[in-house]
Design a protein around this motif. Structure first.
Motif: not given
Length: 174
Positions: A83-88, A95-99, A109-116, A119-128
């Motif tokens: 049920g959680k997304w991450g990258t390999i 590469v990015i944990p399943f969170e 550039k990734v629109l992510v949702e976590k606990n409702g 935000g937007i991250i890059n593929l280093k899991n850094e928040f933009l």
């Protein structure tokens, strides 16, 4: 390689029609970065062009590998597990944990949702754009529209420039 479907199962042939991979997969994506996402019994993984399984079929969902230019030098793919997304990476290493509960990737550039929260991250899991209660969506791969507490703005994710507006901007498909 060319995808083939026989009796609702997918495989690959070369351009001369010689079978490379027998049709045995329930689903298959186009080859990308020397990997092919494949599915059997609702579990996804990756094979190489010769049909060798290089990433086990253990994921609930899987996307094609993205080019290295978007992944800071190493191709990576979004996969969903429990049920959680991450990258390999192409070897299946995380590469990015399943969170993340949801993702929308636009060229690294990734629109992510976590606990409702979104935000937007890059593929280093850094928040933009940090996680928040904002409504966020992409207008194109580099421009987002944000609504927060009756404030509307657009943001260029390369320059991080914000342009405040007094209206909500949405894309229209014709």
């Amino acid at each position: 390689p060319v995808g083939i479907c026989k009796e609702h199962k997918w495989g690959l042939t070369d351009v001369k029609g010689r079978t490379i991979i027998d049709p045995k997969y329930d689903n298959m994506f186009d080859p990308c970065n020397d990997r092919i996402a494949v599915c059997i019994d609702n579990k996804w993984g990756y094979i190489d062009y010769k049909g060798k399984e290089v990433v086990p079929l253990i994921y609930d969902e899987a996307y094609e590998f993205q080019d290295a230019e978007y992944c800071f030098g190493t191709p990576c793919a979004w996969v969903k597990k429990n049920g959680k997304w991450g990258t390999i990476n192409t070897m299946g290493e995380i590469v990015i944990p399943f969170e993340y509960d949801g993702i929308d990737d636009k060229k690294g550039k990734v629109l992510v949702e976590k606990n409702g929260k979104r935000g937007i991250i890059n593929l280093k899991n850094e928040f933009l754009v940090p996680l928040g209660d904002d409504e966020i969506f992409f207008l194109d791969y580099n421009i987002i529209s944000v609504y927060n507490d009756s404030t509307y703005y657009e943001m260029n994710l390369t320059t991080m420039e914000k342009i405040e507006t007094n209206y909500r901007v949405e894309t229209i498909f014709m």
